[in-house]
Design a protein around this motif. Sequence first.
Motif, short mmCIF file in Angstrom:
data_model
loop_
_atom_site.label_atom_id
_atom_site.label_comp_id
_atom_site.label_asym_id
_atom_site.label_seq_id
_atom_site.Cartn_x
_atom_site.Cartn_y
_atom_site.Cartn_z
N SER A 159 0.83 -1.20 0.00
CA SER A 159 0.00 0.00 0.00
C SER A 159 0.87 1.26 0.00
N HIS A 206 -5.39 1.96 -1.51
CA HIS A 206 -6.41 1.98 -0.46
C HIS A 206 -7.10 0.62 -0.33
N GLU A 207 -7.35 -0.02 -1.45
CA GLU A 207 -8.01 -1.34 -1.42
C GLU A 207 -7.15 -2.36 -0.66
N SER A 239 -7.22 -1.55 3.09
CA SER A 239 -8.57 -1.70 3.64
C SER A 239 -8.85 -3.15 4.02
N GLN A 240 -8.27 -4.08 3.27
CA GLN A 240 -8.46 -5.50 3.56
C GLN A 240 -7.84 -5.90 4.90
N LEU A 272 -7.52 -3.74 7.61
CA LEU A 272 -7.99 -2.94 8.74
C LEU A 272 -8.83 -3.73 9.74
N TYR A 285 -6.65 -3.79 13.42
CA TYR A 285 -7.06 -2.44 13.79
C TYR A 285 -6.06 -1.76 14.72
N TYR A 336 -3.96 3.43 5.99
CA TYR A 336 -5.40 3.52 5.72
C TYR A 336 -5.80 5.00 5.64
N LEU A 347 -6.83 6.83 2.16
CA LEU A 347 -8.22 7.32 2.12
C LEU A 347 -8.23 8.80 1.77
N GLN A 366 -15.10 12.62 3.84
CA GLN A 366 -14.13 11.73 4.46
C GLN A 366 -13.15 12.44 5.40
N HIS A 370 -8.45 8.20 11.83
CA HIS A 370 -7.45 7.15 11.68
C HIS A 370 -6.02 7.69 11.82
#
Length: 243
Positions: A54, A79-80, A83-84, A86, A90, A99, A103, A118, A125
């Motif tokens: 990323s 981002h994709e 995101s997987q 997160l 976390y 992230y 974003l 956003q 975050h």
Amino acid sequence: MDNDERAKDKKAVLINSILEVSDNVFETGKYEECYNLLINCENKEDVEIKWRISRVLYNMAKDQKYNQSYRKELTFKAHEVISQELPSHYDHFAVQKWYALTLEAKSKSEGLKQRIEQLETVKKHMDLAVSMNPNDASLLHMLGEWCYQITDLPWHQRKTAETLYAKLPNSTYEDALEYFLRAEEAQPRFYSINLLRLGMCYLKLNMEDQAKYYLKLAASYPAKSNDDHQANKEAAEILKKIK
């Protein structure tokens, strides 16, 4: 030690070796080479590999040598990928950091409405990430940038945006300055744009001597990237106006 433990140890050694090599390549700015190293390794689903993928896609997306459409594609992909990770990671600093940054970049490329919608999520975050690692200079800079951009928005643009889309959060140049100073303290002279923003914040706060100090540093910063050239140019132009 049984076979499973030996296999785990071997995998850990292999991942650490890949991470070390890819980090070194990344630091030299060879982003495509870094990406190929990461995406072609056996353990590319490991979170330590994924956040680095990323990160490198995010940085590739900033490179002006690619056309706008491809840079947008890279941003979305960055981002994709993160995101997987997160939901299951976390509490992982780098996952939260990238992230937030991806974003912010993604929403910016999608237009004003998405960016406004956003803003609070990006800040949330970033704050989570900085609570896990208070001395990450690049993240502190991004928090300063968030505050600066919110504060620097002209009143009429703010009112127009709020009328059309949603209420904007508030910030101040003092907030932005604090983050930029923390970034500089964590890693002195790490980023030309941070020096530029320090100068601009001090100028906004009518502290001309401090402004000149940082603007001169930004204007003379060794240019190795598009950001550095931008900082050199902007700082030099501002200095001409205030001399």
